[in-house]
Design a protein around this motif. Structure first.
Motif, PDB file in Angstrom:
ATOM      1  N   SER A  54       0.831  -1.208   0.000  1.00  0.00           N
ATOM      2  CA  SER A  54       0.000   0.000   0.000  1.00  0.00           C
ATOM      3  C   SER A  54       0.864   1.256   0.000  1.00  0.00           C
ATOM      4  O   SER A  54       0.492   2.275  -0.582  1.00  0.00           O
ATOM      5  N   LEU A  55       2.039   1.185   0.641  1.00  0.00           N
ATOM      6  CA  LEU A  55       2.948   2.340   0.602  1.00  0.00           C
ATOM      7  C   LEU A  55       3.427   2.598  -0.827  1.00  0.00           C
ATOM      8  O   LEU A  55       3.489   3.736  -1.286  1.00  0.00           O
ATOM      9  N   ILE A  56       3.723   1.503  -1.533  1.00  0.00           N
ATOM     10  CA  ILE A  56       4.214   1.656  -2.906  1.00  0.00           C
ATOM     11  C   ILE A  56       3.099   2.165  -3.821  1.00  0.00           C
ATOM     12  O   ILE A  56       3.305   3.040  -4.659  1.00  0.00           O
ATOM     13  N   SER A  65      -5.842   4.389   3.273  1.00  0.00           N
ATOM     14  CA  SER A  65      -7.049   4.748   2.515  1.00  0.00           C
ATOM     15  C   SER A  65      -8.064   3.606   2.663  1.00  0.00           C
ATOM     16  O   SER A  65      -7.742   2.552   3.195  1.00  0.00           O
ATOM     17  N   PRO A  66      -9.308   3.826   2.216  1.00  0.00           N
ATOM     18  CA  PRO A  66     -10.277   2.724   2.298  1.00  0.00           C
ATOM     19  C   PRO A  66      -9.791   1.450   1.620  1.00  0.00           C
ATOM     20  O   PRO A  66     -10.031   0.357   2.122  1.00  0.00           O
ATOM     21  N   LEU A 100      -6.304  -4.913   4.132  1.00  0.00           N
ATOM     22  CA  LEU A 100      -5.890  -5.434   5.435  1.00  0.00           C
ATOM     23  C   LEU A 100      -6.942  -6.387   6.009  1.00  0.00           C
ATOM     24  O   LEU A 100      -6.609  -7.461   6.509  1.00  0.00           O
ATOM     25  N   SER A 101      -8.216  -5.977   5.909  1.00  0.00           N
ATOM     26  CA  SER A 101      -9.256  -6.847   6.465  1.00  0.00           C
ATOM     27  C   SER A 101      -9.288  -8.168   5.712  1.00  0.00           C
ATOM     28  O   SER A 101      -9.451  -9.234   6.316  1.00  0.00           O
ATOM     29  N   GLY A 102      -9.109  -8.104   4.388  1.00  0.00           N
ATOM     30  CA  GLY A 102      -9.072  -9.332   3.599  1.00  0.00           C
ATOM     31  C   GLY A 102      -7.907 -10.215   3.999  1.00  0.00           C
ATOM     32  O   GLY A 102      -8.054 -11.425   4.162  1.00  0.00           O
ATOM     33  N   TRP A 129     -19.455  -0.358   6.283  1.00  0.00           N
ATOM     34  CA  TRP A 129     -18.808   0.924   6.463  1.00  0.00           C
ATOM     35  C   TRP A 129     -18.803   1.781   5.200  1.00  0.00           C
ATOM     36  O   TRP A 129     -19.251   2.936   5.220  1.00  0.00           O
ATOM     37  N   LEU A 130     -18.326   1.224   4.083  1.00  0.00           N
ATOM     38  CA  LEU A 130     -18.089   2.084   2.919  1.00  0.00           C
ATOM     39  C   LEU A 130     -19.359   2.432   2.152  1.00  0.00           C
ATOM     40  O   LEU A 130     -19.660   3.599   1.927  1.00  0.00           O
TER      41      LEU A 130
END
Lengths: 127, 184
Positions: B74-76, B82-83, B89-91, B134-135
């Motif tokens: 995600s950093l890359i 972000s969502p 992460l949840s996955g 949530w989303l």
């Protein structure tokens, strides 16, 4: 060694997992259409509940109003206004109602038909 | 090159996890580059690495590789916090949980293919849960769920097959490879 021996890579339980996943997909595909079917129809005349009927039995109901008789038809878990003395015939043209919350209103004859389900979608509707 | 003033004590285990996580991150980038007809449908190639690590080095190493992949990936990609990072992460957490359980199934009957499919479905379930709660609450998500689930089955099976094939290939390593692995 064989280049790709797929049969030995998939063990017997793996087939079971695949079958279970396929069953889950089938269930997911059918679920949204199965839930929330209409269960009852509420017929009102002049603001009063005239009849509250289940949809399982096919039948015709005659509802009296100020202009005459409105004929309601229940068939195949659906309902429609079959005929009505109102001049513009809006409620008749609406055709079959099948989902909960759908309604047909014959305003001049003060007759309304509303489908209800297990979940009430709206508290009230305003037009 | 300037000599680093900070030195961390790292073990061979750390190096191995870092190497495998780098591999997973690379595959996650490939994943992100593949165009998809439906947002969210991705092959999940990085999971092949996670499956391999699970079978070779155990659950803890697999969890490390998977979570490092999520954070560094995600950093890359610029989606950290972000969502889409939360979804990722949840996955990953859900599929690790399911892998932890699926891994205990009798190995005689259940192989990487089962583990992969179960992890893919857990991954999907967690993501749909996050999206639904949530989303985008009250979306028509239920109508899309079968398509997502079909993709999970397809890609889960393919990734599992690839992992099984790779595991089969290194079941009996040559003595030379063994020595090389020990040196590395």
């Amino acid at each position: 060694m064989k280049v790709f021996a797929a049969a030995s890579l998939i063990k017997s339980g793996d087939w079971l997992t695949m079958a279970a996943a396929a069953a889950l997909i089938a269930w997911l595909a059918l679920a949204p259409w199965r839930q929330g079917g209409a269960e009852r129809v509420v017929i009102r005349s002049g603001g009063q509940v005239f009849a509250d009927l289940g949809l399982l039995r096919d039948r015709s109901i005659s509802v009296p109003g100020p202009l005459g008789i409105s004929h309601i038809r229940i068939e195949n878990r659906r309902v429609r206004v079959a005929s009505d003395p109102s001049p513009r015939q809006y409620c008749v043209k609406q055709g079959w109602l099948e989902r909960p919350g759908e309604s047909a209103i014959c305003l001049p004859n003060q007759v309304s038909v509303e489908l209800t389900g297990r979940v009430k979608l709206y508290d009230s509707l305003n037009y | 090159m300037t000599r680093s003033t900070i030195s961390l004590a790292t073990s061979a285990e750390d190096h191995r996890i870092a190497r495998l996580a780098a591999l997973a991150i690379g595959l996650a980038l490939v994943d992100a580059a593949i165009p998809s007809p439906l947002p969210g449908v991705k092959p999940g190639l990085a999971n092949i690495v996670v499956l391999l690590v699970l079978h070779r080095h155990g659950f803890a190493a697999a969890a490390w590789v998977s979570l490092l992949r999520v954070v560094a990936g995600s950093l890359i990609l610029g989606s950290f916090l972000s969502p889409s990072f939360v979804l990722s992460l949840s996955g990953a957490l859900a599929s690790l949980l399911s892998l932890n359980l699926a891994y205990r199934l009798p190995a005689r009957w259940f192989g990487p293919v089962s583990h992969s499919i179960l992890a893919a479905i857990a991954h999907l379930a967690a993501q749909l849960g996050v999206v639904g709660l949530w989303l985008i609450p009250f979306s028509g998500l239920a109508y899309l769920a079968p398509f997502f689930a079909a993709a999970a089955l397809l890609f889960g099976s393919v990734n599992g097959l690839v992992a099984a094939r790779l595991l089969q290939a290194d079941e009996a390593p040559l003595p030379a490879e063994e020595a090389q692995a020990a040196r590395a």
